[in-house]
Design a protein around this motif. Structure first.
Motif, PDB file in Angstrom:
ATOM      1  N   LEU A   1       9.535   3.462 -11.050  1.00  7.65           N
ATOM      2  CA  LEU A   1       8.550   2.525 -11.592  1.00  7.65           C
ATOM      3  C   LEU A   1       7.663   3.256 -12.591  1.00  7.65           C
ATOM      4  O   LEU A   1       7.038   4.253 -12.252  1.00  7.65           O
ATOM      5  CB  LEU A   1       7.700   1.955 -10.455  1.00  7.65           C
ATOM      6  CG  LEU A   1       8.482   1.324  -9.299  1.00  7.65           C
ATOM      7  CD1 LEU A   1       7.577   1.114  -8.095  1.00  7.65           C
ATOM      8  CD2 LEU A   1       9.103   0.027  -9.747  1.00  7.65           C
TER       9      LEU A   1
ATOM     10  N   VAL B   1      -0.519  -3.404  -2.971  1.00  3.02           N
ATOM     11  CA  VAL B   1       0.893  -3.104  -3.219  1.00  3.02           C
ATOM     12  C   VAL B   1       1.285  -1.687  -2.780  1.00  3.02           C
ATOM     13  O   VAL B   1       2.443  -1.450  -2.404  1.00  3.02           O
ATOM     14  CB  VAL B   1       1.269  -3.352  -4.696  1.00  3.02           C
ATOM     15  CG1 VAL B   1       0.818  -2.234  -5.598  1.00  3.02           C
ATOM     16  CG2 VAL B   1       2.763  -3.575  -4.842  1.00  3.02           C
ATOM     17  N   LEU B   2       0.364  -0.736  -2.797  1.00  3.07           N
ATOM     18  CA  LEU B   2       0.716   0.646  -2.450  1.00  3.07           C
ATOM     19  C   LEU B   2       1.267   0.798  -1.033  1.00  3.07           C
ATOM     20  O   LEU B   2       2.259   1.513  -0.845  1.00  3.07           O
ATOM     21  CB  LEU B   2      -0.475   1.575  -2.696  1.00  3.07           C
ATOM     22  CG  LEU B   2      -0.756   1.856  -4.175  1.00  3.07           C
ATOM     23  CD1 LEU B   2      -2.070   2.617  -4.330  1.00  3.07           C
ATOM     24  CD2 LEU B   2       0.389   2.619  -4.818  1.00  3.07           C
TER      25      LEU B   2
ATOM     26  N   GLN C   1       3.010  -1.346   0.524  1.00  2.00           N
ATOM     27  CA  GLN C   1       4.364  -1.906   0.464  1.00  2.00           C
ATOM     28  C   GLN C   1       5.337  -0.884  -0.120  1.00  2.00           C
ATOM     29  O   GLN C   1       6.464  -0.736   0.357  1.00  2.00           O
ATOM     30  CB  GLN C   1       4.373  -3.190  -0.369  1.00  2.00           C
ATOM     31  CG  GLN C   1       3.443  -4.264   0.138  1.00  2.00           C
ATOM     32  CD  GLN C   1       3.726  -4.638   1.586  1.00  2.00           C
ATOM     33  OE1 GLN C   1       4.878  -4.815   1.961  1.00  2.00           O
ATOM     34  NE2 GLN C   1       2.689  -4.738   2.375  1.00  2.00           N
ATOM     35  N   LEU C   2       4.903  -0.182  -1.150  1.00  2.00           N
ATOM     36  CA  LEU C   2       5.740   0.867  -1.736  1.00  2.00           C
ATOM     37  C   LEU C   2       5.929   2.017  -0.754  1.00  2.00           C
ATOM     38  O   LEU C   2       7.022   2.595  -0.656  1.00  2.00           O
ATOM     39  CB  LEU C   2       5.134   1.374  -3.044  1.00  2.00           C
ATOM     40  CG  LEU C   2       5.122   0.380  -4.201  1.00  2.00           C
ATOM     41  CD1 LEU C   2       4.384   0.970  -5.405  1.00  2.00           C
ATOM     42  CD2 LEU C   2       6.538  -0.035  -4.579  1.00  2.00           C
TER      43      LEU C   2
ATOM     44  N   LEU D   1       8.556   0.969   1.696  1.00  2.96           N
ATOM     45  CA  LEU D   1       9.864   1.075   1.067  1.00  2.96           C
ATOM     46  C   LEU D   1      10.316   2.534   0.984  1.00  2.96           C
ATOM     47  O   LEU D   1      11.496   2.840   1.134  1.00  2.96           O
ATOM     48  CB  LEU D   1       9.826   0.446  -0.328  1.00  2.96           C
ATOM     49  CG  LEU D   1      11.121   0.472  -1.125  1.00  2.96           C
ATOM     50  CD1 LEU D   1      12.234  -0.273  -0.387  1.00  2.96           C
ATOM     51  CD2 LEU D   1      10.899  -0.110  -2.506  1.00  2.96           C
ATOM     52  N   ALA D   2       9.366   3.434   0.785  1.00  2.00           N
ATOM     53  CA  ALA D   2       9.677   4.861   0.672  1.00  2.00           C
ATOM     54  C   ALA D   2      10.210   5.448   1.976  1.00  2.00           C
ATOM     55  O   ALA D   2      10.755   6.550   1.979  1.00  2.00           O
ATOM     56  CB  ALA D   2       8.446   5.630   0.211  1.00  2.00           C
TER      57      ALA D   2
ATOM     58  N   VAL E   1      10.830   6.547  -3.859  1.00  2.00           N
ATOM     59  CA  VAL E   1      10.073   5.712  -4.782  1.00  2.00           C
ATOM     60  C   VAL E   1       9.325   6.650  -5.725  1.00  2.00           C
ATOM     61  O   VAL E   1       8.537   7.484  -5.282  1.00  2.00           O
ATOM     62  CB  VAL E   1       9.077   4.792  -4.039  1.00  2.00           C
ATOM     63  CG1 VAL E   1       8.234   4.008  -5.036  1.00  2.00           C
ATOM     64  CG2 VAL E   1       9.823   3.860  -3.092  1.00  2.00           C
TER      65      VAL E   1
ATOM     66  N   LEU F   1       6.702   6.622  -8.749  1.00  2.00           N
ATOM     67  CA  LEU F   1       5.721   5.802  -9.455  1.00  2.00           C
ATOM     68  C   LEU F   1       5.045   6.678 -10.509  1.00  2.00           C
ATOM     69  O   LEU F   1       4.277   7.578 -10.175  1.00  2.00           O
ATOM     70  CB  LEU F   1       4.681   5.243  -8.475  1.00  2.00           C
ATOM     71  CG  LEU F   1       3.538   4.446  -9.065  1.00  2.00           C
ATOM     72  CD1 LEU F   1       4.046   3.238  -9.844  1.00  2.00           C
ATOM     73  CD2 LEU F   1       2.575   4.004  -7.977  1.00  2.00           C
TER      74      LEU F   1
ATOM     75  N   CYS G   1      -4.611   5.566  -4.067  1.00  2.00           N
ATOM     76  CA  CYS G   1      -3.440   5.853  -3.237  1.00  2.00           C
ATOM     77  C   CYS G   1      -3.846   6.578  -1.958  1.00  2.00           C
ATOM     78  O   CYS G   1      -3.359   6.261  -0.869  1.00  2.00           O
ATOM     79  CB  CYS G   1      -2.433   6.671  -4.034  1.00  2.00           C
ATOM     80  SG  CYS G   1      -0.797   6.712  -3.302  1.00  2.00           S
TER      81      CYS G   1
END
Length: 70
Positions: free
Chosen positions: A17, A32-33, A35-36, A39-40, A45, A47, A58
């Motif tokens: 991303l 959103v962080l 959620q990322l 996913l990680a 991921v 970014l 973060c």
């Protein structure tokens, strides 16, 4: 090659991303962080950003040690 990742549920492809959060306000960024980060747990991921203030957000949103800063 991409078809392999789509049809094979055990194949892992990194998510890259570039400045995804540049138009997000701080509230949306904090949402959103995590959620990322979730996913990680399943894939890498990456970014990329040049916005230094996102590092502090973060830290707040996902916690120390949950991401690597380069």
């Amino acid at each position: 090659m991409v078809g392999h990742f789509i049809t094979n549920p055990t194949a892992v492809m990194p998510l890259i991303l570039d400045d995804l959060l540049m138009t997000f306000d701080n509230e949306r960024t904090r949402a959103v962080l995590p959620q990322l980060a979730s996913l990680a747990q399943r894939t890498q991921v990456f970014l990329f950003t040049h916005h230094g203030h996102l590092v502090e957000i973060c830290h707040e949103a996902v916690g120390e040690g949950q991401f690597t800063l380069h």
